[in-house]
Design a protein around this motif. Structure first.
Motif, PDB file in Angstrom:
ATOM      1  N   THR A 168       5.140  -6.401  -4.482  1.00  0.00           N
ATOM      2  CA  THR A 168       4.665  -7.088  -3.280  1.00  0.00           C
ATOM      3  C   THR A 168       5.827  -7.164  -2.303  1.00  0.00           C
ATOM      4  N   ARG A 187       0.885  -5.492  -0.113  1.00  0.00           N
ATOM      5  CA  ARG A 187       1.361  -4.503  -1.077  1.00  0.00           C
ATOM      6  C   ARG A 187       1.918  -3.291  -0.327  1.00  0.00           C
ATOM      7  N   ARG A 243       3.480  -1.753  -8.330  1.00  0.00           N
ATOM      8  CA  ARG A 243       3.102  -3.132  -8.663  1.00  0.00           C
ATOM      9  C   ARG A 243       3.768  -4.160  -7.752  1.00  0.00           C
TER      10      ARG A 243
END
Length: 381
Positions: A24, A355, A22
């Protein structure tokens, strides 16, 4: 001088600390903003930083000099060959005492007014001070910098307040121990200047997803999907990769040379580790390669690359490390090219961090170390 402020958003930094699935990547400003760089230099590079290998400073008068966190520091072997670190500034008028990157001196004398110091930092001679009132030579010793040697790596702590060095290195020490790094000797040193942020270089080292396209020769010797990440205590990340069938070493031809294997290590495995913040340690079956990163600006880093071998190997007739050095010099330059391309692209006004892929666990781990320090500062503010 107060530490510079850190111009980042805590919310942006927190996204990097999420689980990889999840998370970044670090904010773009972390790589391009001069104020972020100033904060990192004043903060991240004041705790334990690797300045090199014991072989550089293991003899009396043997020294290396570095610029670190706004200070100039040198490490020198004392009368017993034990490394000591000092600020590179004479206690008289402040002139630099040593001005070469490395070397060996018979005595430590200021080139300006000839104040002379012992290799333990004590003031031994200060001309024309005998008639001064209350002049105590013991009060004018060089300013010493906290130093530790762990598994052959020389670490400095300018803050004087960092956690014990064994906590910094943690479980990485056990992985390095088999290579007896402290006993190895340096065969070659190459210095590069890379037009990229130091973290771009660290991230590049921490993944081999780019290897098939950027390093086809390297990928032929060790396939990028053989990578295995290790976990453990300490501020480090990395793991193992396996040599391909029929390959005996990472070199221009992949063949063993002069029976130079390091005794007692796995001959099929290469270990790649990043020790925060600036040491890239590559443990090969027959040599060890060490990169140290020296940030010079938000978009510029000096990189020192060194190769170490067993003393018996280096003493053997015909010893020549060129097959390993030439191979990694090519790989290094390929890496620097893509790092510089990355730095330029990050300069776009519309750049946003991407990501992580599932092949970038160690990149995420490194970024997490940086992000944790960012967030600590931002929350304190």
């Amino acid at each position: 001088m107060p530490d510079p402020s850190l111009p980042l958003s805590a919310a942006d930094v927190e996204r990097t600390l999420l689980p990889l699935e999840r998370a970044t990547q670090l904010p773009g400003a972390a790589f391009t903003d001069p104020d972020v760089f100033a904060w990192e230099r004043a903060t991240l590079f004041r705790d334990w930083v690797c300045v090199g290998h014991l072989d550089q400073v293991s003899a009396r008068g043997q020294f290396c000099a570095v610029a670190l966190a706004g200070e100039r520091v040198f490490v020198i072997g004392d009368d017993e060959g034990v490394p000591r670190a000092f600020l590179n500034s004479c206690r008289h008028r402040g002139a630099q005492l040593v001005f070469l990157p490395e070397g060996r001196v018979r005595r430590l004398q200021c080139p300006y007014h000839a104040w002379t110091y012992g290799f333990d930092g004590s003031l031994r001679s200060a001309p024309f001070t005998d008639g001064l009132d209350d002049f105590d030579p013991a009060c004018f010793a060089l300013h010493e910098v906290r130093l530790a040697v762990v598994e052959g790596l020389v670490l400095l702590d300018l803050s004087g307040q960092a956690a014990p060095p064994h906590e910094h290195i943690g479980d990485l020490a056990a992985h390095m121990a088999a290579y007896r790094l402290a006993e190895l000797q340096r065969a070659r040193r190459v210095t590069y200047t890379v037009d990229a942020n130091w973290k771009v270089i660290a991230e590049n080292y921490s993944e081999c997803l780019h290897c098939p396209g950027v390093h086809p020769e390297l990928n032929r010797l060790s396939h990028y999907l053989t990578g295995e990440s290790y976990q453990g205590a300490g501020l480090w990340c990395g793991g193992a990769m396996t040599l391909a069938e029929g390959v005996e070493t990472m070199s221009t031809d992949g063949a063993a040379h002069a029976r130079r294997a390091i005794a007692g290590v796995d001959e099929r495995v290469i270990l790649y580790f990043l020790l925060f913040p600036n040491a890239l340690v590559s443990l090969h079956p027959d040599y060890v390669m060490l990169h140290t990163l020296w940030p010079r600006g938000a978009d510029r880093t000096d990189v020192v690359c060194e190769w170490f071998f067993e003393p018996e190997t280096m003493a053997a007739p015909g010893f020549d490390p060129s097959d390993a050095v030439d191979f990694w010099d090519q790989v290094n330059r390929e890496d620097w090219h893509v790092c510089e391309l990355t730095q330029r692209g990050m300069g776009s006004r519309r750049f946003l961090p991407g990501r992580y892929t599932t092949q970038e666990g160690d990149v995420h781990a490194f970024d997490g170390m940086v992000a944790a320090r960012y967030l600590e500062a931002l929350n304190a503010r």
